[in-house]
Scaffold this active site. Structure first.
Site, PDB file in Angstrom:
ATOM      1  CG  HIS A  75      -2.625  -7.690  -0.891  1.00  0.00           C
ATOM      2  ND1 HIS A  75      -2.741  -8.961  -1.409  1.00  0.00           N
ATOM      3  CD2 HIS A  75      -1.406  -7.652  -0.298  1.00  0.00           C
ATOM      4  CE1 HIS A  75      -1.653  -9.662  -1.119  1.00  0.00           C
ATOM      5  NE2 HIS A  75      -0.803  -8.886  -0.455  1.00  0.00           N
TER       6      HIS A  75
ATOM      7  CD  GLU B  39       1.434 -12.287  -1.245  1.00  0.00           C
ATOM      8  OE1 GLU B  39       2.458 -11.875  -0.700  1.00  0.00           O
ATOM      9  OE2 GLU B  39       0.333 -12.325  -0.639  1.00  0.00           O
TER      10      GLU B  39
ATOM     11  CG  HIS C  68       0.829 -14.574   3.667  1.00  0.00           C
ATOM     12  ND1 HIS C  68       1.429 -15.376   2.725  1.00  0.00           N
ATOM     13  CD2 HIS C  68       1.043 -13.299   3.240  1.00  0.00           C
ATOM     14  CE1 HIS C  68       1.973 -14.623   1.785  1.00  0.00           C
ATOM     15  NE2 HIS C  68       1.760 -13.359   2.081  1.00  0.00           N
TER      16      HIS C  68
ATOM     17  CG  HIS D  98       6.609 -11.267   2.119  1.00  0.00           C
ATOM     18  ND1 HIS D  98       6.276 -12.470   2.715  1.00  0.00           N
ATOM     19  CD2 HIS D  98       5.493 -10.859   1.463  1.00  0.00           C
ATOM     20  CE1 HIS D  98       5.015 -12.758   2.437  1.00  0.00           C
ATOM     21  NE2 HIS D  98       4.523 -11.808   1.686  1.00  0.00           N
TER      22      HIS D  98
END
Ligand code: DHB
Ligand code: FE
Length: 287
Positions: free
Chosen positions: A193, A240, A12, A59
């Site tokens: 990431h 995530e 996302h 977030h």
């Protein structure tokens, strides 16, 4: 009764949303990312759900460090698009499914998973970027959405196994709703990431692709992977990916549900998108 027909998994990355909003999606750099979703946009038109149960993480947008629910289910009739510092993305408001969401909250809590009930929440890129990737830029989103926010930002975060079992409880909850609804469950975030510190920019293609293999073939074993493996191998924000196990746990072949292995309708992996690897899968339950 309501049924989960398919699960969708996708990264996302916020820069993907910005690329669409700023009309850069035809640029060669971004074309390589969006090409992986051409199939998916056609597929979702042909397999239009009534409701998407969309697992994402906030977030630090709707929830600050003042209040950190581990699992939060949206039971509102609609959700505004969050302002993450540059104004809200120019995408439609998100229509909720309050009756189904309330039923799932009731059922899942009765199955011993405590959820936070959320009646007002602005939704950030974690939720809107997957919608944009799958649906393009429509005037209205073509289905209702139940936002399901998971804390993967502030430790302690839930284990992969807890997420996997929660998915199983969500499947049972959906199947006990007395209305014929086509429900999809989406897991978002990842892949590898790391956005800060000395390892910023970390990408681990081999581990990511192994994760996709294991998610398809042996999610029960994948659910046993520890937090430290996610962080070591997939970077701090790679955690995530535990959210994908919620969606996988809701499929018909696990948790004693007695169904067959899902069909792999689509698989895509690409580096780079911003600082991130992009992964995407579509799994269909076989009837
Ligand atoms: C970025 C942010 C995210 O939340 C994510 O999942 C991936 C990338 C980013 O800021 O690049
Ligand atoms: Fe994220």
């Amino acid at each position: 009764m309501a049924r989960i027909t398919a699960s969708v998994y996708t990264s996302h990355v916020p820069a993907i949303g910005a690329a669409m909003d700023l009309g850069k999606d035809k640029e060669p750099y971004w074309q390589k990312v969006f090409a992986g979703y051409d199939f998916s946009r056609q597929w979702i038109k042909e397999n239009k759900p009534d409701v998407v149960f969309l697992v994402f993480n906030d977030h630090a947008t709707a929830f600050s460090l003042e209040m950190i629910p581990t699992f939060a289910i949206g039971t509102a009739a609609e959700y505004a698009v969050a302002d993450e510092g540059w104004g809200p993305r120019p995408v439609p408001r998100v229509e909720g499914a309050p009756e189904l969401a309330s039923h799932i909250a009731h059922s899942v809590i009765q199955q011993d998973f405590d959820l936070t009930i959320v009646n007002k929440m602005d939704v950030d890129h974690g939720l809107t970027v997957p919608l944009s990737l799958m649906c393009g830029q429509p005037k209205e989103w073509p289905f209702k959405v139940i936002p399901f926010a998971v804390n993967v930002v502030q430790y302690p975060v839930p284990s992969g196994m807890r997420c996997f079992k929660l998915g199983q409880a969500i499947r049972k909850a959906v199947e006990s709703f007395d209305e014929d609804l086509n429900v999809q469950i989406w897991g978002t975030g990842g892949m590898s990431h790391q956005l800060q510190g000395p390892r910023a920019g970390l990408i681990n293609r081999e581990w990511d692709n192994k994760f996709l293999d294991r998610l398809i073939e042996d999610p029960e074993a994948l659910a046993k992977v520890s937090h430290i493996e996610y962080v070591n191998e997939a970077g701090s924000e790679g955690i995530e990916l535990v959210m994908w196990l919620i969606a996988r746990g809701a499929m018909a072949d696990v948790g004693g549900a007695g169904g067959r292995k899902p069909l792999v309708k689509h698989r895509f992996y690409h580096v780079p998108a911003s600082n991130t690897a992009v992964g995407h899968l579509i799994l269909e339950n076989q009837q």
